[in-house]
Design a protein around this motif. Structure first.
Motif, PDB file in Angstrom:
ATOM      1  N   UNK A  87       1.021  -1.342   0.081  1.00 52.26           N
ATOM      2  CA  UNK A  87      -0.042   0.020  -0.135  1.00 52.26           C
ATOM      3  C   UNK A  87       0.940   1.286  -0.001  1.00 52.26           C
ATOM      4  N   UNK A  88       0.839   2.034  -0.882  1.00 54.66           N
ATOM      5  CA  UNK A  88       1.435   3.108  -1.082  1.00 54.66           C
ATOM      6  C   UNK A  88       0.274   4.267  -0.770  1.00 54.66           C
ATOM      7  N   UNK A  89       0.706   5.236   0.195  1.00 55.22           N
ATOM      8  CA  UNK A  89      -0.255   6.293   0.875  1.00 55.22           C
ATOM      9  C   UNK A  89       0.358   7.337   0.318  1.00 55.22           C
ATOM     10  N   UNK A  90      -0.179   7.787  -0.844  1.00 56.19           N
ATOM     11  CA  UNK A  90       0.365   9.046  -1.656  1.00 56.19           C
ATOM     12  C   UNK A  90      -0.763  10.132  -1.666  1.00 56.19           C
ATOM     13  N   UNK A  91      -1.830   9.845  -1.487  1.00 58.71           N
ATOM     14  CA  UNK A  91      -3.001  11.053  -1.598  1.00 58.71           C
ATOM     15  C   UNK A  91      -2.692  11.975  -0.825  1.00 58.71           C
ATOM     16  N   UNK A  92      -3.017  13.261  -1.091  1.00 55.68           N
ATOM     17  CA  UNK A  92      -2.650  14.297  -0.044  1.00 55.68           C
ATOM     18  C   UNK A  92      -3.289  15.719  -0.736  1.00 55.68           C
ATOM     19  N   UNK A  93      -3.318  16.751   0.117  1.00 58.59           N
ATOM     20  CA  UNK A  93      -4.003  18.144  -0.644  1.00 58.59           C
ATOM     21  C   UNK A  93      -2.954  19.196   0.086  1.00 58.59           C
ATOM     22  N   UNK A 103      -8.683  29.346   5.174  1.00 59.65           N
ATOM     23  CA  UNK A 103      -9.916  28.943   5.681  1.00 59.65           C
ATOM     24  C   UNK A 103     -10.001  27.894   6.559  1.00 59.65           C
ATOM     25  N   UNK A 104     -10.990  27.781   7.659  1.00 63.11           N
ATOM     26  CA  UNK A 104     -11.073  26.743   8.694  1.00 63.11           C
ATOM     27  C   UNK A 104     -11.310  25.332   8.075  1.00 63.11           C
ATOM     28  N   UNK A 105     -12.438  25.424   6.746  1.00 67.49           N
ATOM     29  CA  UNK A 105     -12.744  24.341   6.344  1.00 67.49           C
ATOM     30  C   UNK A 105     -11.585  23.725   5.600  1.00 67.49           C
ATOM     31  N   UNK A 106     -10.819  24.640   4.934  1.00 66.53           N
ATOM     32  CA  UNK A 106      -9.501  24.034   4.238  1.00 66.53           C
ATOM     33  C   UNK A 106      -8.553  23.548   5.246  1.00 66.53           C
ATOM     34  N   UNK A 107      -8.232  23.898   6.562  1.00 65.31           N
ATOM     35  CA  UNK A 107      -7.528  23.457   7.278  1.00 65.31           C
ATOM     36  C   UNK A 107      -8.194  21.819   7.768  1.00 65.31           C
ATOM     37  N   UNK A 108      -9.225  21.740   8.203  1.00 66.07           N
ATOM     38  CA  UNK A 108      -9.825  20.642   8.307  1.00 66.07           C
ATOM     39  C   UNK A 108      -9.703  19.733   7.280  1.00 66.07           C
ATOM     40  N   UNK A 109      -9.755  20.053   6.011  1.00 63.31           N
ATOM     41  CA  UNK A 109      -9.589  19.187   4.916  1.00 63.31           C
ATOM     42  C   UNK A 109      -8.187  18.447   4.748  1.00 63.31           C
ATOM     43  N   UNK A 110      -7.326  19.556   4.921  1.00 65.72           N
ATOM     44  CA  UNK A 110      -5.987  19.017   4.932  1.00 65.72           C
ATOM     45  C   UNK A 110      -5.622  17.966   6.197  1.00 65.72           C
ATOM     46  N   UNK A 111      -6.027  18.211   7.445  1.00 66.35           N
ATOM     47  CA  UNK A 111      -5.877  17.391   8.279  1.00 66.35           C
ATOM     48  C   UNK A 111      -6.612  15.831   8.113  1.00 66.35           C
ATOM     49  N   UNK A 112      -7.646  15.984   7.687  1.00 65.89           N
ATOM     50  CA  UNK A 112      -8.611  14.967   7.299  1.00 65.89           C
ATOM     51  C   UNK A 112      -7.870  14.028   6.201  1.00 65.89           C
ATOM     52  N   UNK A 113      -7.362  14.668   5.181  1.00 71.01           N
ATOM     53  CA  UNK A 113      -6.887  13.861   3.873  1.00 71.01           C
ATOM     54  C   UNK A 113      -5.619  13.324   4.144  1.00 71.01           C
ATOM     55  N   UNK A 155      -0.154  22.143   6.750  1.00 72.98           N
ATOM     56  CA  UNK A 155       0.454  21.094   5.942  1.00 72.98           C
ATOM     57  C   UNK A 155       1.660  20.446   6.900  1.00 72.98           C
ATOM     58  N   UNK A 156       2.640  21.338   7.484  1.00 76.19           N
ATOM     59  CA  UNK A 156       3.675  20.605   8.095  1.00 76.19           C
ATOM     60  C   UNK A 156       2.789  19.683   9.508  1.00 76.19           C
ATOM     61  N   UNK A 157       1.722  20.377   9.977  1.00 69.41           N
ATOM     62  CA  UNK A 157       1.143  19.580  11.191  1.00 69.41           C
ATOM     63  C   UNK A 157       0.440  18.106  10.418  1.00 69.41           C
ATOM     64  N   UNK A 158      -0.050  18.306   9.287  1.00 68.43           N
ATOM     65  CA  UNK A 158      -0.475  16.984   8.640  1.00 68.43           C
ATOM     66  C   UNK A 158       0.610  15.742   8.398  1.00 68.43           C
ATOM     67  N   UNK A 159       1.980  16.279   8.127  1.00 64.38           N
ATOM     68  CA  UNK A 159       3.160  15.525   7.747  1.00 64.38           C
ATOM     69  C   UNK A 159       3.843  15.340   8.890  1.00 64.38           C
ATOM     70  N   UNK A 160       3.921  16.122   9.864  1.00 64.76           N
ATOM     71  CA  UNK A 160       4.427  15.561  11.176  1.00 64.76           C
ATOM     72  C   UNK A 160       3.689  14.564  11.798  1.00 64.76           C
ATOM     73  N   UNK A 161       2.452  14.595  11.752  1.00 65.68           N
ATOM     74  CA  UNK A 161       1.412  13.542  12.142  1.00 65.68           C
ATOM     75  C   UNK A 161       1.692  12.245  11.513  1.00 65.68           C
TER      76      UNK A 161
END
Length: 276
Positions: A87-93, A103-113, A155-161
């Motif tokens: 499995x290669x997890x490559x999807x991201x935004x 935008x708060x909604x964009x922040x939520x989408x980045x962390x979710x995706x 973006x860093x928060x999502x990738x650090x996670x």
């Protein structure tokens, strides 16, 4: 793992890195299940790969949004049906800009995706992968998952996670047949970068790799089984330094701060009614 033994579920298959990775894997002899949100783009991609010389039985595709629980369940069923062992997890935004401008909604989408969806998809796939003689989970992260840069806080928060998740899961599954791997590309020349990011990269002298370079490193990671790999210099050195003494690098990013887009609510002109 030898590519000829690999049956790969690849998320984010229609993106720049995804397309290059699909080509590299197929040329090396792997079989692919391409995953993305657009059926039209996936069908076109699969057709092009077959036209380029891949046999049709080594290219499959499934439309799925990894943020949806039903679609993650669908991918788990497809992975079992096609006997996927990689499995290669490559999807991201992306997310770029001053925190106050996002935008708060964009922040939520980045962390979710970028973070939560790969975790949940891994959870759905793991029971079957653990029953295989050998399997590999590859997380495509970023050097920004180890170095926080101005303008990339979300973006860093999502990738650090993602990096932390991959590291912890690797240790959790050590001794099993499932290898967990993480790759951290630096900036890559794809449509993932909008004009604002391209201007920022140019202003800060940020080097870029081609998606083919990243794809080649993903293929090498699959073959050599390395736990982690970061791409580019001085990025690899900066990752090491930031891990040891992060405050040493704090003063290195003045140009990056100054190259950020102005906050949209900030008017640099003199306030009305005041003296110059």
């Amino acid at each position: 793992m030898r590519p000829t033994d690999a049956r790969v579920l690849l998320t984010g298959a229609t993106g720049g890195i995804g397309q290059a990775t699909a080509r590299a894997l197929l040329q090396a002899g792997a079989a692919l299940l391409l995953v993305g949100r657009s059926a039209e783009r996936l069908e076109q991609q699969a057709h092009q790969l077959v036209q380029a010389g891949s046999t049709a039985n080594r290219v499959r595709w499934t439309q799925a949004d990894i943020n949806r629980a039903d679609d993650r369940a669908l991918l788990a069923r497809e992975a079992q049906r096609l006997d996927c062992n990689v499995v290669i997890h490559n999807a991201g935004v992306p997310a770029f800009g001053r925190l106050g401008a996002l935008d708060p909604g964009a922040i939520d989408n980045v962390l979710q995706t970028n973070l939560l969806a790969p975790m949940l998809l891994t959870q759905a796939l793991l029971p079957r992968l653990q029953g295989l003689p050998a399997a590999q989970l590859v997380f495509v992260g970023s050097v920004l998952g180890s170095i926080g840069l101005p303008g990339f806080s979300v973006y860093s928060a999502s990738k650090f996670g993602l990096h932390g998740f991959a590291q912890a899961l690797r240790r959790e599954l050590q001794g099993s047949g499932v290898q967990v791997q993480y790759i951290g590309p630096r900036s890559t020349d794809t449509g993932f970068n909008d004009p604002a990011v391209r201007h920022y990269n140019q202003a800060t002298g940020t080097a870029q790799d081609t998606p083919e370079t990243v794809a080649g490193e993903i293929l090498r990671l699959l073959q050599d089984g390395a736990a982690e790999r970061f791409l580019g210099f001085p990025e690899k050195l900066a990752v090491r330094l930031n891990g040891l003494v992060p405050q040493w690098l704090d003063g290195s990013f003045r140009r990056h701060r100054e190259s950020l887009p102005a906050h949209p609510d900030f008017d640099p002109s003199p306030l009305k009614g005041t003296s110059p």
